[in-house]
Design a protein around this motif. Structure first.
Motif, short mmCIF file in Angstrom:
data_model
loop_
_atom_site.label_atom_id
_atom_site.label_comp_id
_atom_site.label_asym_id
_atom_site.label_seq_id
_atom_site.Cartn_x
_atom_site.Cartn_y
_atom_site.Cartn_z
N VAL A 73 7.81 -3.29 14.15
CA VAL A 73 7.08 -4.39 14.78
C VAL A 73 6.83 -4.12 16.26
CG1 VAL A 73 7.31 -6.82 15.46
CG2 VAL A 73 7.80 -6.15 13.12
N ARG A 74 7.76 -3.47 16.92
CA ARG A 74 7.62 -3.29 18.37
C ARG A 74 7.09 -1.91 18.76
NH1 ARG A 74 14.10 -3.39 19.40
NH2 ARG A 74 14.54 -1.16 19.21
N ASP A 75 6.77 -1.06 17.80
CA ASP A 75 6.27 0.29 18.11
C ASP A 75 4.87 0.45 17.53
OD1 ASP A 75 5.80 3.08 18.34
OD2 ASP A 75 7.96 3.42 18.43
N VAL A 76 3.86 0.57 18.38
CA VAL A 76 2.47 0.68 17.91
C VAL A 76 2.23 2.02 17.21
CG1 VAL A 76 1.50 -0.89 19.61
CG2 VAL A 76 1.78 1.52 20.20
N TYR A 77 3.01 3.04 17.58
CA TYR A 77 2.83 4.35 16.95
C TYR A 77 3.35 4.35 15.52
CZ TYR A 77 1.65 5.83 21.65
OH TYR A 77 1.05 5.95 22.87
N PHE A 78 4.41 3.59 15.26
CA PHE A 78 4.87 3.41 13.88
C PHE A 78 3.76 2.77 13.04
CE2 PHE A 78 9.79 3.51 13.67
CZ PHE A 78 9.81 4.62 14.49
N GLN A 79 3.12 1.76 13.60
CA GLN A 79 2.09 1.04 12.85
C GLN A 79 0.87 1.93 12.61
OE1 GLN A 79 1.24 -2.91 14.28
NE2 GLN A 79 3.36 -3.31 14.90
N TYR A 80 0.48 2.72 13.60
CA TYR A 80 -0.65 3.63 13.42
C TYR A 80 -0.32 4.69 12.38
CZ TYR A 80 -4.36 6.96 14.44
OH TYR A 80 -5.44 7.81 14.33
N PHE A 81 0.91 5.21 12.41
CA PHE A 81 1.31 6.24 11.46
C PHE A 81 1.23 5.73 10.02
CE2 PHE A 81 4.50 8.62 9.03
CZ PHE A 81 4.12 9.93 9.31
N CYS A 82 1.54 4.44 9.83
CA CYS A 82 1.53 3.85 8.48
C CYS A 82 0.16 3.32 8.07
CB CYS A 82 2.55 2.73 8.40
SG CYS A 82 4.26 3.29 8.60
N GLY A 83 -0.88 3.61 8.86
CA GLY A 83 -2.23 3.25 8.46
C GLY A 83 -2.73 1.94 9.01
N GLY A 84 -2.05 1.36 9.99
CA GLY A 84 -2.48 0.09 10.55
C GLY A 84 -3.72 0.25 11.42
N PRO A 107 0.82 -1.22 0.00
CA PRO A 107 0.00 0.00 0.00
C PRO A 107 0.86 1.27 0.00
CG PRO A 107 -0.88 -1.59 1.55
CD PRO A 107 0.42 -2.16 1.06
N ILE A 108 0.40 2.27 -0.73
CA ILE A 108 1.19 3.49 -0.89
C ILE A 108 1.38 4.19 0.45
CG2 ILE A 108 1.17 5.80 -1.92
CD1 ILE A 108 -0.14 4.57 -4.38
N ARG A 109 0.33 4.27 1.26
CA ARG A 109 0.48 4.94 2.56
C ARG A 109 1.50 4.22 3.43
NH1 ARG A 109 -3.83 6.61 7.38
NH2 ARG A 109 -2.18 7.05 8.88
N LEU A 110 1.47 2.91 3.42
CA LEU A 110 2.43 2.15 4.22
C LEU A 110 3.86 2.43 3.77
CD1 LEU A 110 3.13 -0.05 6.29
CD2 LEU A 110 2.64 -1.75 4.53
#
Length: 441
Positions: A83-94, A57-60
């Motif tokens: 993998v260990r940072d939830v804020y990284f995952q939220y920032f990438c659209g997770g 995905p482009i946003r990711l």
């Protein structure tokens, strides 16, 4: 085919959503909600085919590239942090917490090749426009300077380069099935050792002799290849052979010398520093806002050649025009920009002796503007130490511009994160004091 992120708001019975347990006032959460991710979807969608397997995905991908430079991580390191940072995952659209990085780090290379300099330029331009009306208001007076973005190369010496040419010639002969008279593997390795500490009086003669012998061996192997190669093989390796020939034949005072075989566009730039007399990389020019407060980088450009500092201002101003930014009225530069009084209607201010007709107030204004230019120096330092512009690890000529764009993007996003956190705290304090006043009355 373009890959899609999970549908927003669709809950799972067995997995909690990220937004249910993260801190909503974290800087990455505030920044992720501020960015219009559909802009990147619309800009980069035409670069993908409608057929084939779904892509990342482009946003990711864009989010990971931003985080990579924001937190000074390499392509191979960001999966570990993601993998260990939830804020990284939220920032990438997770939407949900993931235990595994969703794609191979080599896809970063494919994405950078896909979007190129133009695509990363759009990401940088968006980071400038993200600051809204602040940029035009602060861009009447701007600061500009140049620095060197060093390439990821070893310190170049004639002995090292000739040894690499010898190894490359042996490799080409092996790939082409050419039987060599001699490979010189052991001898060339020892000759390189003999060139070490060559300025010492007791070693100078031996080092000079070893250096000449290395050049002789490299030339002999190169000529042997050209004799024994077929026309098809010569056409296949024409670019490499011409580069090796330039390395062997270049002299001490030649211009446009080759300092690296894998990055031949590397230039030797003398910066006059006591701790590092020469830097091997490419020149980068940038423009930042000059008013007090947070500085925003409005233009940045990497140069393959080594232009005079005053000649770097025009391309930077042209980049501002392409990004639909209003040109400044005044631009402060150091003494390296002398000789340019006005470019594209912009007045260039450089340190100089005051005119006899200047009043005390005019002299003080000019002195303060020249002093304000020093504010760009720590920005360059942060770009290098914190945002991956100290060394360029990307491949090819376009890599120097892509790395510079993404480093400047990271700086602008960091300034936006600080602004969003400050605005959120101000909002909370206003509500708190408002409630206190209501209770008091």
């Amino acid at each position: 085919m373009i890959g899609k992120l999970p549908e927003k708001g669709q809950r799972d019975l067995f997995r909690p959503m990220l937004k249910d347990f993260i801190d909503s006032k974290h800087e990455l959460v505030l920044l992720a909600d501020k960015i219009d991710w559909e802009y990147f979807e619309n800009e980069f969608s035409p670069l993908y085919s409608e057929k084939g397997a779904p892509s990342v995905p482009i946003r990711l991908m864009v989010g990971c590239l931003m985080l990579k430079h924001l937190y000074n991580l390499g392509d191979e390191r960001i999966p570990e942090f993601w993998v260990r940072d939830v804020y990284f995952q939220y920032f990438c659209g997770g939407e949900f917490f993931e235990h595994k990085f969703p794609f191979d780090p080599s896809d970063f290379v494919h994405f950078r090749n896909r979007v190129g300099k133009e695509g990363t330029g759009k990401i940088f331009a968006y980071s400038v426009h993200l600051h809204g009306k602040e940029v035009p208001r602060q861009s009447k007076f701007v600061l500009s300077d140049t620095t060197v973005q060093e390439n990821n190369t070893t310190f170049p010496t004639d002995a090292k380069l000739c040894k690499k040419v010898i190894d490359k010639c042996n490799k080409i002969a092996e790939e082409s099935g050419i039987k060599q008279r001699q490979r010189y593997t052991r001898e060339s390795k020892q000759l390189v050792r003999d060139t070490y500490n060559g300025k010492h009086p007791k070693r100078a003669k031996k080092a000079g002799k070893a250096k000449r012998r290395l050049k002789t061996i490299a030339g002999a192997l190169l000529r042997e290849l050209e004799r024994k190669m077929s026309d098809e093989q010569k056409a296949l390796y024409r670019k490499e052979l011409s580069l090796y020939k330039r390395v062997i034949n270049q002299q001490k005072d030649d211009k446009d010398k080759i300092y690296s075989l894998h990055k031949p566009f590397t230039r030797c730039i003398s910066k006059g520093k006591t701790h590092k007399q020469y830097e091997f990389g490419n020149k980068v020019g940038l423009i930042t806002t000059g008013k007090r407060g947070r500085k925003v980088i409005t233009a940045i450009k990497a140069f393959l050649d080594t232009p005079y500092d005053g000649d770097t201002i025009d391309p930077l101003l042209e980049q501002m025009q392409q990004n639909k930014l209003k040109l400044p009225q005044e631009l402060a530069y150091d003494r390296g920009g002398k000789g340019r009084k006005q470019i594209k209607g912009v007045t260039i201010i450089t340190p100089d002796k005051p005119k006899a007709s200047d009043t005390v107030y005019q002299k003080r204004c000019k002195r303060n503007k020249c002093r304000a230019r020093a504010a760009i120096e720590p920005i360059i330092g942060h770009l290098k130490k914190d945002f991956r512009m100290e060394q360029n690890y990307l491949w090819g000529e376009k890599g120097i511009q892509i790395n510079a764009f993404m480093a400047a993007t990271a700086w602008n996003l960091k300034k936006m994160m600080e602004k969003l956190v400050r605005e959120f705290l101000d909002f909370v304090l206003r509500i708190f004091f408002k409630q206190r006043l209501q209770l008091a009355t």
